[in-house]
Design a protein around this motif. Structure first.
Motif, short mmCIF file in Angstrom:
data_model
loop_
_atom_site.label_atom_id
_atom_site.label_comp_id
_atom_site.label_asym_id
_atom_site.label_seq_id
_atom_site.Cartn_x
_atom_site.Cartn_y
_atom_site.Cartn_z
N LEU A 1 0.83 -1.20 0.00
CA LEU A 1 0.00 0.00 0.00
C LEU A 1 0.87 1.25 0.00
O LEU A 1 2.04 1.22 0.39
N GLY A 2 0.29 2.37 -0.41
CA GLY A 2 1.00 3.64 -0.40
C GLY A 2 2.08 3.72 -1.46
O GLY A 2 2.13 2.92 -2.41
N THR A 3 2.98 4.68 -1.30
CA THR A 3 4.05 4.87 -2.28
C THR A 3 5.14 3.82 -2.14
O THR A 3 5.86 3.52 -3.09
N GLY A 4 5.30 3.26 -0.93
CA GLY A 4 6.35 2.28 -0.70
C GLY A 4 7.71 2.87 -0.47
O GLY A 4 8.73 2.18 -0.50
N ARG A 5 7.76 4.18 -0.17
CA ARG A 5 9.05 4.86 0.00
C ARG A 5 9.85 4.29 1.17
O ARG A 5 11.04 3.99 1.03
N GLU A 6 9.22 4.16 2.34
CA GLU A 6 9.92 3.64 3.51
C GLU A 6 10.33 2.19 3.30
O GLU A 6 11.42 1.77 3.70
N PHE A 7 9.46 1.41 2.69
CA PHE A 7 9.78 0.01 2.42
C PHE A 7 11.00 -0.10 1.51
O PHE A 7 11.91 -0.90 1.76
N LEU A 8 11.04 0.73 0.45
CA LEU A 8 12.17 0.70 -0.47
C LEU A 8 13.46 1.15 0.21
O LEU A 8 14.53 0.56 0.00
N SER A 9 13.38 2.22 1.02
CA SER A 9 14.58 2.70 1.70
C SER A 9 15.15 1.61 2.60
O SER A 9 16.38 1.46 2.71
N GLY A 10 14.28 0.83 3.25
CA GLY A 10 14.75 -0.26 4.09
C GLY A 10 15.45 -1.35 3.29
O GLY A 10 16.48 -1.90 3.71
N ILE A 11 14.90 -1.67 2.11
CA ILE A 11 15.52 -2.70 1.27
C ILE A 11 16.87 -2.22 0.73
O ILE A 11 17.85 -2.97 0.71
N LEU A 12 16.93 -0.96 0.29
CA LEU A 12 18.17 -0.44 -0.30
C LEU A 12 19.29 -0.36 0.73
O LEU A 12 20.47 -0.38 0.36
N ALA A 13 18.93 -0.27 2.00
CA ALA A 13 19.96 -0.18 3.05
C ALA A 13 20.58 -1.53 3.37
O ALA A 13 21.57 -1.60 4.12
N LEU A 14 20.04 -2.62 2.84
CA LEU A 14 20.53 -3.96 3.16
C LEU A 14 21.84 -4.23 2.43
O LEU A 14 21.90 -4.19 1.20
N ASP A 15 22.88 -4.50 3.20
CA ASP A 15 24.20 -4.75 2.60
C ASP A 15 24.58 -6.23 2.66
O ASP A 15 25.54 -6.65 2.05
N SER A 16 23.78 -7.01 3.43
CA SER A 16 24.08 -8.44 3.57
C SER A 16 22.77 -9.20 3.70
O SER A 16 21.77 -8.67 4.19
N VAL A 17 22.77 -10.43 3.24
CA VAL A 17 21.57 -11.25 3.31
C VAL A 17 21.17 -11.53 4.76
O VAL A 17 20.02 -11.86 5.05
N ASP A 18 22.14 -11.42 5.68
CA ASP A 18 21.83 -11.68 7.08
C ASP A 18 20.99 -10.57 7.70
O ASP A 18 20.41 -10.75 8.77
N GLN A 19 20.94 -9.40 7.05
CA GLN A 19 20.19 -8.27 7.59
C GLN A 19 18.72 -8.28 7.20
O GLN A 19 17.94 -7.47 7.68
N VAL A 20 18.34 -9.19 6.33
CA VAL A 20 16.98 -9.20 5.78
C VAL A 20 16.04 -9.87 6.77
O VAL A 20 16.28 -11.01 7.21
N SER A 21 14.95 -9.17 7.10
CA SER A 21 13.96 -9.74 8.02
C SER A 21 12.85 -10.47 7.28
O SER A 21 12.18 -11.33 7.85
N LEU A 22 12.65 -10.14 5.99
CA LEU A 22 11.62 -10.78 5.18
C LEU A 22 12.24 -11.87 4.33
O LEU A 22 13.39 -11.74 3.86
N GLY A 23 11.51 -12.95 4.10
CA GLY A 23 12.00 -14.03 3.27
C GLY A 23 11.93 -13.70 1.80
O GLY A 23 11.24 -12.75 1.37
N ALA A 24 12.63 -14.50 1.00
CA ALA A 24 12.65 -14.27 -0.45
C ALA A 24 11.25 -14.41 -1.05
O ALA A 24 10.82 -13.58 -1.87
N ILE A 25 10.53 -15.45 -0.65
CA ILE A 25 9.20 -15.67 -1.19
C ILE A 25 8.27 -14.52 -0.77
O ILE A 25 7.44 -14.05 -1.57
N THR A 26 8.42 -14.05 0.46
CA THR A 26 7.59 -12.94 0.93
C THR A 26 7.83 -11.69 0.08
O THR A 26 6.88 -10.97 -0.28
#
Length: 500
Positions: free
Chosen positions: A111-136
């Motif tokens: 929902l929404g523009t997704g700006r905060e969601f995208l900023s969180g994804i772009l900040a990920l530098d390692s796969v260990d930092q990801v809280s959401l799964g690939a399928i999700t």
């Protein structure tokens, strides 16, 4: 600036550059004065781990193209959805809103523009930092496709720019998470793959590779992924062009019969104006007429559609035989007002025949009301299929031999619809047959017959001769059908019947 030249103009011609640059500079200065230098999205400096990762970015481009094409298909499909006629129009946004809200309960990131969601994804530098799964993440991309398309079809405010970034970012990060356990040559950064995924999805959906790369640079301030960005955007544009002719920005125009020209060749039908070939309006339908009366009118006139005018002689809709069938058939109680299409695509007398033809082909209709350029509700004539034949004959009369072949015979606004020519061989099954007796392809129009140095406009009693060059207009399938029909030899039983 690049967006205007790639998507709208489809050209980087120097004469367009001055106006586009002035407008872009003015917009940039104004936005900086009002908003400052704050970046819309923030991203740490991701880098290319190894050149071997380019192979993964190529695979990501393929996946992003699949999701981008899915977005275009869903966008086009939902735009054509209509509530049953028994429901009022205001129920459409309510139903769309309920579905979007239901999806948002499970995947609020869609929902929404997704700006905060995208900023969180772009900040990920390692796969260990990801809280959401690939399928999700991939499911979020699909959910964003559905919510964006439903919002637009329901009359809500939703563009294609931010949805394409959210879709691409989710796909890129999800792809990195799926590949990371199988990849040992370098450490994969989900944020880097999200950036490239954004560019690939935007290139697929907007069909603007240079714009996609530059916009991602400007939004994130990250210039370390130049090579994978350009490679992915170029591949995404090339692949998407092979599977879908339109971008998200030209798709709504195409449905309205508006096509942006891609070159400046002169179309043969650009030389003829609608006013010179349009038909008289004749009898019209009224909103208070019953569908039974309308069906009787169509039977008497042999037309399949007619304009609907109110008591002030103003255009208020268009009714076709298909509308009557959709309403349940001829009825003595249901009126024309209940079954007609109130949103009418029209054409003005000064328009060229190629413009009118492109609108007809895009909307898959056989007629357009011709309205006054001053008053769009004042009907002055009708442009029908017969007008196309008349226009082409008129254009042929103004052209001769070599000049005719020099002119482009592909309608510039209708990719997939052509004027084609087929020569009748000596032993063709159609040789010595009347035009009325030949089973012509249903999605084609017989335009003219060239016999020697003369050109004639055919009618039902015209006889096809061996050596005739038949010019038709239609889809590639119609051309293939006609070519097979013309070269087919008569069966021996047909010859025996003829002799007998």
């Amino acid at each position: 600036m690049l967006f205007a030249m790639e998507v709208i103009l489809g050209s980087f011609a120097i004469r367009h550059l001055n106006a586009v640059v002035i407008a872009s500079v003015g917009a940039a200065v104004t936005s900086h004065l009002l908003l400052g230098e704050e970046l819309f999205l923030t991203s740490p400096p991701h880098t290319l781990g190894s050149f071997a990762e380019l192979f993964l970015y190529v695979l990501l481009a393929v996946v992003a193209v699949a999701f981008g094409l899915l977005y275009l298909r869903v966008l086009d499909g939902t735009a054509k959805l209509k509530m049953p006629m028994r429901f009022p129009r205001w129920t459409t946004p309510i139903v769309a809103g309920i579905i979007v809200a239901a999806i948002g309960v499970f995947w609020p990131e869609s929902l929404g523009t997704g700006r905060e969601f995208l900023s969180g994804i772009l900040a990920l530098d390692s796969v260990d930092q990801v809280s959401l799964g690939a399928i999700t993440l991939l499911v979020i991309a699909v959910a964003k496709i559905v919510t964006s398309a439903l919002t637009r079809s329901g009359g809500g405010s939703a563009g294609s720019f931010m949805p394409s970034l959210v879709i691409g970012g989710s796909v890129g990060a999800g792809f990195a998470l799926l590949i990371a356990p199988l990849w040992s040559m370098s450490d994969l950064s989900p944020g880097a793959f999200a950036i490239v995924g954004m560019a690939c999805a935007l290139a697929t959906i907007a069909r603007a590779p240079m714009t996609s790369v530059i916009i991602v640079f400007e939004l994130t301030g990250n210039y370390e992924l130049v090579l994978p960005l350009m490679l992915g955007a170029a591949l995404a544009t090339y692949a998407s062009d092979r599977f879908h002719p339109d971008s998200a920005y030209t798709l709504p125009l195409r449905r309205r019969g508006i096509s942006l020209p891609r070159n400046e060749d002169i179309d043969l039908l650009d030389t003829v104006e609608v006013r010179s070939v349009m038909q008289e309006t004749g009898e019209v339908l009224r909103p208070w007429n019953t569908l039974a009366e309308a069906a009787e009118y169509f039977d008497m006139s042999s037309h399949h559609g007619a304009p609907v005018l109110n008591d002030q002689e103003q255009l208020v809709g268009m009714l076709t035989l298909s509308d009557i069938a959709d309403a349940g058939g001829p009825s003595q109680t249901l009126t024309v007002a209940a079954a007609m299409s109130p949103d009418v695509i029209t054409v003005i007398p000064d328009a060229t025949v190629s413009e009118a033809l492109s609108r007809m082909a895009s909307l898959r209709v056989g007629r357009l009301p011709v309205v006054s350029a001053v008053d769009q509700r004042d009907v002055v004539g009708m442009f029908r299929r017969e007008s196309v034949v008349k226009a082409y004959d008129s254009a042929l009369s103004m052209s001769t031999g070599r000049e005719l072949y020099r002119e482009r015979n592909r309608i510039r606004t209708q990719p997939g619809a052509d004027f084609f020519e087929v020569v009748v061989p000596a032993k063709s099954v159609v040789a010595n047959s009347l035009v009325a007796d030949i089973a012509w392809p249903p999605d084609s129009v017989l335009v003219s017959i060239r016999r020697g140095s003369s050109v004639m406009v055919p009618h039902g009693r015209t006889t096809i001769r061996a050596g005739d060059a038949i010019t038709g207009f239609g889809s590639p399938k119609a051309y293939e059908h006609l070519a097979n029909l013309v070269v087919t030899k008569p069966r021996s039983s047909d010859i025996d019947d003829t002799i007998a």
